[in-house]
Design a protein around this motif. Structure first.
Motif, PDB file in Angstrom:
ATOM      1  N   GLN A  16      50.413  43.737  28.126  1.00  0.00           N
ATOM      2  CA  GLN A  16      50.531  45.165  27.848  1.00  0.00           C
ATOM      3  C   GLN A  16      52.009  45.531  27.896  1.00  0.00           C
ATOM      4  O   GLN A  16      52.645  45.478  28.943  1.00  0.00           O
ATOM      5  CB  GLN A  16      49.747  45.979  28.881  1.00  0.00           C
ATOM      6  CG  GLN A  16      49.829  47.487  28.683  1.00  0.00           C
ATOM      7  CD  GLN A  16      49.097  48.240  29.776  1.00  0.00           C
ATOM      8  OE1 GLN A  16      48.432  47.632  30.613  1.00  0.00           O
ATOM      9  NE2 GLN A  16      49.234  49.559  29.768  1.00  0.00           N
ATOM     10  N   THR A  74      56.646  43.957  27.904  1.00  0.00           N
ATOM     11  CA  THR A  74      56.782  42.679  28.613  1.00  0.00           C
ATOM     12  C   THR A  74      57.533  41.718  27.712  1.00  0.00           C
ATOM     13  O   THR A  74      57.535  41.871  26.490  1.00  0.00           O
ATOM     14  CB  THR A  74      55.408  42.061  28.951  1.00  0.00           C
ATOM     15  OG1 THR A  74      54.702  41.816  27.735  1.00  0.00           O
ATOM     16  CG2 THR A  74      54.586  42.972  29.854  1.00  0.00           C
ATOM     17  N   ARG A 102      46.637  38.773  37.409  1.00  0.00           N
ATOM     18  CA  ARG A 102      47.110  40.021  36.799  1.00  0.00           C
ATOM     19  C   ARG A 102      48.380  40.458  37.528  1.00  0.00           C
ATOM     20  O   ARG A 102      48.363  40.660  38.749  1.00  0.00           O
ATOM     21  CB  ARG A 102      46.051  41.116  36.889  1.00  0.00           C
ATOM     22  CG  ARG A 102      46.510  42.478  36.317  1.00  0.00           C
ATOM     23  CD  ARG A 102      45.410  43.506  36.425  1.00  0.00           C
ATOM     24  NE  ARG A 102      44.282  43.147  35.597  1.00  0.00           N
ATOM     25  CZ  ARG A 102      43.015  43.466  35.859  1.00  0.00           C
ATOM     26  NH1 ARG A 102      42.718  44.118  36.969  1.00  0.00           N
ATOM     27  NH2 ARG A 102      42.042  43.118  35.033  1.00  0.00           N
ATOM     28  N   ILE A 103      49.459  40.566  36.792  1.00  0.00           N
ATOM     29  CA  ILE A 103      50.737  40.997  37.348  1.00  0.00           C
ATOM     30  C   ILE A 103      51.034  42.379  36.781  1.00  0.00           C
ATOM     31  O   ILE A 103      51.193  42.535  35.570  1.00  0.00           O
ATOM     32  CB  ILE A 103      51.871  40.025  36.990  1.00  0.00           C
ATOM     33  CG1 ILE A 103      51.477  38.581  37.337  1.00  0.00           C
ATOM     34  CG2 ILE A 103      53.153  40.390  37.710  1.00  0.00           C
ATOM     35  CD1 ILE A 103      52.479  37.541  36.875  1.00  0.00           C
ATOM     36  N   THR A 104      51.084  43.352  37.663  1.00  0.00           N
ATOM     37  CA  THR A 104      51.227  44.723  37.194  1.00  0.00           C
ATOM     38  C   THR A 104      52.050  45.544  38.175  1.00  0.00           C
ATOM     39  O   THR A 104      51.971  45.322  39.395  1.00  0.00           O
ATOM     40  CB  THR A 104      49.838  45.377  37.012  1.00  0.00           C
ATOM     41  OG1 THR A 104      49.999  46.765  36.718  1.00  0.00           O
ATOM     42  CG2 THR A 104      48.982  45.224  38.265  1.00  0.00           C
ATOM     43  N   GLU A 138      51.431  48.461  38.905  1.00  0.00           N
ATOM     44  CA  GLU A 138      50.545  49.493  39.443  1.00  0.00           C
ATOM     45  C   GLU A 138      49.925  49.088  40.778  1.00  0.00           C
ATOM     46  O   GLU A 138      49.594  49.930  41.602  1.00  0.00           O
ATOM     47  CB  GLU A 138      49.438  49.798  38.437  1.00  0.00           C
ATOM     48  CG  GLU A 138      49.964  50.351  37.114  1.00  0.00           C
ATOM     49  CD  GLU A 138      48.863  50.486  36.083  1.00  0.00           C
ATOM     50  OE1 GLU A 138      47.707  50.139  36.407  1.00  0.00           O
ATOM     51  OE2 GLU A 138      49.156  50.918  34.956  1.00  0.00           O
ATOM     52  N   ALA A 152      45.129  40.106  41.627  1.00  0.00           N
ATOM     53  CA  ALA A 152      46.012  41.163  41.125  1.00  0.00           C
ATOM     54  C   ALA A 152      47.219  41.254  42.045  1.00  0.00           C
ATOM     55  O   ALA A 152      47.071  41.380  43.266  1.00  0.00           O
ATOM     56  CB  ALA A 152      45.274  42.495  41.080  1.00  0.00           C
ATOM     57  N   GLY A 199      50.997  43.110  42.639  1.00  0.00           N
ATOM     58  CA  GLY A 199      51.943  44.152  42.272  1.00  0.00           C
ATOM     59  C   GLY A 199      53.341  43.568  42.147  1.00  0.00           C
ATOM     60  O   GLY A 199      53.759  42.750  42.964  1.00  0.00           O
ATOM     61  N   GLN A 200      54.051  43.957  41.116  1.00  0.00           N
ATOM     62  CA  GLN A 200      55.395  43.425  40.887  1.00  0.00           C
ATOM     63  C   GLN A 200      56.275  44.563  40.364  1.00  0.00           C
ATOM     64  O   GLN A 200      56.333  44.837  39.167  1.00  0.00           O
ATOM     65  CB  GLN A 200      55.345  42.260  39.893  1.00  0.00           C
ATOM     66  CG  GLN A 200      56.643  41.500  39.738  1.00  0.00           C
ATOM     67  CD  GLN A 200      57.181  41.019  41.074  1.00  0.00           C
ATOM     68  OE1 GLN A 200      57.949  41.731  41.718  1.00  0.00           O
ATOM     69  NE2 GLN A 200      56.785  39.832  41.503  1.00  0.00           N
ATOM     70  N   LEU A 258      58.746  44.434  37.235  1.00  0.00           N
ATOM     71  CA  LEU A 258      58.331  44.361  35.835  1.00  0.00           C
ATOM     72  C   LEU A 258      58.854  45.579  35.086  1.00  0.00           C
ATOM     73  O   LEU A 258      59.043  46.650  35.662  1.00  0.00           O
ATOM     74  CB  LEU A 258      56.809  44.311  35.726  1.00  0.00           C
ATOM     75  CG  LEU A 258      56.149  42.951  36.009  1.00  0.00           C
ATOM     76  CD1 LEU A 258      54.647  43.100  36.043  1.00  0.00           C
ATOM     77  CD2 LEU A 258      56.543  41.935  34.960  1.00  0.00           C
ATOM     78  N   THR A 284      52.025  45.094  31.880  1.00  0.00           N
ATOM     79  CA  THR A 284      51.114  44.295  32.696  1.00  0.00           C
ATOM     80  C   THR A 284      50.835  42.979  31.978  1.00  0.00           C
ATOM     81  O   THR A 284      50.657  42.958  30.762  1.00  0.00           O
ATOM     82  CB  THR A 284      49.784  45.042  32.919  1.00  0.00           C
ATOM     83  OG1 THR A 284      50.043  46.196  33.737  1.00  0.00           O
ATOM     84  CG2 THR A 284      48.762  44.155  33.621  1.00  0.00           C
ATOM     85  N   GLU A 306      48.334  39.473  32.053  1.00  0.00           N
ATOM     86  CA  GLU A 306      47.173  38.769  32.578  1.00  0.00           C
ATOM     87  C   GLU A 306      47.300  37.317  32.135  1.00  0.00           C
ATOM     88  O   GLU A 306      47.400  37.030  30.934  1.00  0.00           O
ATOM     89  CB  GLU A 306      45.870  39.392  32.083  1.00  0.00           C
ATOM     90  CG  GLU A 306      45.635  40.770  32.658  1.00  0.00           C
ATOM     91  CD  GLU A 306      44.284  41.353  32.297  1.00  0.00           C
ATOM     92  OE1 GLU A 306      43.543  40.691  31.532  1.00  0.00           O
ATOM     93  OE2 GLU A 306      43.974  42.453  32.774  1.00  0.00           O
TER      94      GLU A 306
END
Length: 249
Positions: free
Chosen positions: A43, A46, A95-97, A99, A111, A113-114, A117, A121, A123
């Protein structure tokens, strides 16, 4: 700096898919474990896109491209975690997001959090690829041939030799001696010296005890090898021995 908040830097050129496949084949042939990381959803913004891939090796080396430094560090850490589990069926969706606040794991999903970024996001599907169980069979008897056939049907890598001086690889999971009295002791000594987890000798309890009396550390050898399932044929004996190996592993 492409993963920090702001405009992402130009995307780096990823290795050709054929090159990465060739490298994976090389690792498999060398019996080296690795994790295949595949971006399945990106998403924007990236720096990675769906279809990008990388290999995570057991020493932490990464080959390929699945994003910038923050994504790479997370994939490396989770990939090494998979390898430590040493399970051939182990895979997970990462999942790296920005949020997520705390790492969360549930039903095959992690999941993470990063905050560094650039706002998007990723995956990434992580799949551990471990070398198959390696079995060394010594002998040229019907039972030795059954060991080879049954083991390969189970997906194991089976090396068969009638040479008592043949080398036993350091990561061998089992040595099965089925030579019916021919040069058994050198093979048993080599297997014990290598610390092979399972060593089985096809012999009666009485004959096996006589053989092991001449081998230091012989108490580690399973004789008669295999679970007591009333096995009679070579195939049944092979099944009983592999069943014992599985139960102990």
């Amino acid at each position: 700096m492409s993963e920090f908040i702001g405009m992402p830097a130009p995307r780096r050129r990823a290795p050709a898919a054929a090159d990465l496949q060739a490298r994976a084949a090389e690792l498999r042939s060398g019996r080296e474990a690795y994790v295949l990381a595949t971006v399945v959803r990106a998403q924007r913004p990236t720096s990675a896109k769906a279809g990008d891939r990388a290999l995570v090796l057991s020493d932490g080396t990464m080959e390929g491209f699945v994003g910038g430094v923050c994504a790479t560090d997370t994939v490396r850490a989770q990939g090494l975690r998979l390898l430590e589990l040493r399970r051939t069926d182990r895979s997970v969706l990462l999942r790296i997001t920005p949020e997520a606040e705390e790492p969360r794991e549930e039903d095959g999903l992690i999941a993470v959090g990063q905050p560094c970024l650039s706002g998007g996001t990723l995956e990434i599907f992580l799949e551990a690829v471990l070398p198959p169980v390696l079995v060394h069979v010594y002998g040229d008897s019907p039972i030795a041939r059954a060991f080879a056939a049954v083991g390969r049907a189970m997906g194991y890598q089976v090396e068969v030799s009638a040479d008592p001086l043949a080398a036993i690889a350091g990561d061998t999971a089992a040595v099965l001696v089925a030579s019916h009295g021919v040069a058994e002791e050198p093979v048993l000594r080599e297997a014990l010296a290598k610390g092979v987890p399972y060593i089985g000798l096809i012999a009666s309890r009485r004959r096996g005890a006589a053989v092991l009396a001449r081998v230091d550390g012989g108490e580690r050898v399973h004789v008669p090898a295999g679970l007591d399932i009333g096995a009679r044929t070579p195939g049944e004996v092979a099944v009983s021995v592999y069943a014992e190996l599985i139960s102990l592993r």
